[in-house]
Design an enzyme around this catalytic site. Structure first.
Site, PDB file in Angstrom:
ATOM      1  CG  ASP A  63      -0.345  -0.549   2.481  1.00 23.95           C
ATOM      2  OD1 ASP A  63       0.896  -0.540   2.600  1.00 23.95           O
ATOM      3  OD2 ASP A  63      -1.100  -0.989   3.365  1.00 23.95           O
ATOM      4  CG  ASN A  96      -9.163  -1.383  11.694  1.00 23.38           C
ATOM      5  OD1 ASN A  96      -8.183  -2.016  11.297  1.00 23.38           O
ATOM      6  ND2 ASN A  96      -9.654  -0.346  11.034  1.00 23.38           N
ATOM      7  CG  HIS A 152      -6.026  -2.256   8.675  1.00 23.89           C
ATOM      8  ND1 HIS A 152      -6.113  -0.927   9.053  1.00 23.89           N
ATOM      9  CD2 HIS A 152      -4.695  -2.567   8.804  1.00 23.89           C
ATOM     10  CE1 HIS A 152      -4.924  -0.485   9.387  1.00 23.89           C
ATOM     11  NE2 HIS A 152      -4.043  -1.450   9.249  1.00 23.89           N
ATOM     12  CD  GLU A 190      -8.997   0.933   7.452  1.00 26.66           C
ATOM     13  OE1 GLU A 190      -8.880  -0.015   8.247  1.00 26.66           O
ATOM     14  OE2 GLU A 190      -8.479   2.050   7.666  1.00 26.66           O
TER      15      GLU A 190
HETATM   16  C1  F6R Z   1       1.372  -1.527   6.116  1.00 26.05           C
HETATM   17  C2  F6R Z   1       0.074  -2.146   6.195  1.00 26.05           C
HETATM   18  C3  F6R Z   1      -0.747  -2.132   7.437  1.00 26.05           C
HETATM   19  C4  F6R Z   1       0.060  -2.405   8.702  1.00 26.05           C
HETATM   20  C5  F6R Z   1      -0.830  -2.341   9.926  1.00 26.05           C
HETATM   21  C6  F6R Z   1      -0.037  -2.525  11.211  1.00 26.05           C
HETATM   22  O1  F6R Z   1       1.932  -1.704   4.836  1.00 26.05           O
HETATM   23  O2  F6R Z   1      -0.347  -2.648   5.222  1.00 26.05           O
HETATM   24  O3  F6R Z   1      -1.765  -3.072   7.331  1.00 26.05           O
HETATM   25  O4  F6R Z   1       0.664  -3.659   8.597  1.00 26.05           O
HETATM   26  O5  F6R Z   1      -1.490  -1.115   9.981  1.00 26.05           O
HETATM   27  O6  F6R Z   1       0.834  -1.454  11.351  1.00 26.05           O
HETATM   28  P1  F6R Z   1       1.970  -1.450  12.480  1.00 26.05           P
HETATM   29  O7  F6R Z   1       2.918  -2.526  12.111  1.00 26.05           O
HETATM   30  O8  F6R Z   1       2.609  -0.097  12.379  1.00 26.05           O
HETATM   31  O9  F6R Z   1       1.287  -1.702  13.768  1.00 26.05           O
END
Ligand code: F6R
Length: 240
Positions: free
Chosen positions: A66, A134, A136, A141
């Site tokens: 992403d 959440n 995701h 989402e």
């Molecule tokens: C990042 C991504 C997100 C993160 C998730 C957890 O490329 O796709 O899904 O993996 O938000 O983020 P952290 O590791 O910062 O807790």
């Protein structure tokens, strides 16, 4: 779904790095799917060390999950910048083999279609994922279709609040992003999910034990034939 719980972040990161390195050793021309965020940083540290110690990523292709809309490669919070500074600059991977959706494309829909097209030419041998508070995965989402392909997403208030820690203020967090779709993530031959810390415990529980539902996007991983969840004791604390 296989679950591996480790005492701490270092141990889980080291174990995860061995999974990645085994895939590269088996097929040096493989395609890897990378994630950003704080969770995979330990793993990336071990991959950088492995490269210094002689593992080559020269023939590896990389696809990232992403990118924020509106941030270009020079912005320290863009995922392009993150990957360059936290991993790619210290691997011998070729820049032309590293793919990240472009968050400043003039036509974002066309960028998504093009990213899906590039992705479809590859088989991801191993997809690395973190998990949002959440539930995701990537920026898919709650509510996102399990069949989705790369698309533009409005980030949820929870994701914006969670990611505000990387910015000077919450107002600076982009409100939209481009993300690989769940349908594309599920095509990976193997999925490696990383989670650490107490704040991920509920999401990890919902992913592993909850109903398979779009209200927790990560729950779809229960249906993947080869998914490994690697986490620390804190994030696994709600599981028996
Ligand atoms: C990042 C991504 C997100 C993160 C998730 C957890 O490329 O796709 O899904 O993996 O938000 O983020 P952290 O590791 O910062 O807790």
């Amino acid at each position: 779904m296989q679950l591996k719980v480790f005492k701490n972040y270092q141990e889980m990161s080291k174990y995860a790095s061995q999974i990645v390195l085994d895939v590269v050793a088996k097929n040096p021309q493989c395609t890897l799917g990378f994630a950003t965020g704080s969770t995979p940083l330990g793993l990336y540290g071990y991959l950088k060390q492995a490269c210094k110690d002689g593992t080559s990523f020269r023939d590896v292709s990389a696809f990232n999950l992403d990118e924020y809309v509106g941030l270009d490669a020079s912005h320290p919070q863009s995922y392009k910048y993150f990957m360059q500074h936290n991993l790619f600059n210290e691997l011998d991977i070729l820049p032309q083999n590293c793919h990240i959706p472009c968050g400043v494309a003039t036509d974002l829909q066309a960028e998504c279609q093009n990213y899906s097209k590039q992705l479809a030419k590859h088989t991801i041998a191993l997809q690395i994922l973190g998990i949002g508070g959440n539930g995701h995965i990537a920026f898919n989402e709650p509510g996102t279709s399990f069949q989705s392909t790369t698309h533009v997403v409005q980030l949820s208030p929870k994701t914006i609040a969670d990611n505000a820690r990387f910015f000077d203020s919450i107002d600076q967090v982009p409100t939209s992003a481009l993300t690989m779709g769940i349908g594309e993530i599920m095509k990976a031959q193997c999925i490696l999910v990383l989670a650490n810390g107490k704040n991920k415990a509920q999401a990890v529980f919902n992913m592993v034990k909850g109903p398979i539902s779009t209200s927790c996007p990560a729950s779809v991983l229960q249906t993947h034939p080869n998914c490994i969840v690697v986490c620390d004791e804190e994030s696994a604390s709600l599981l028996n």
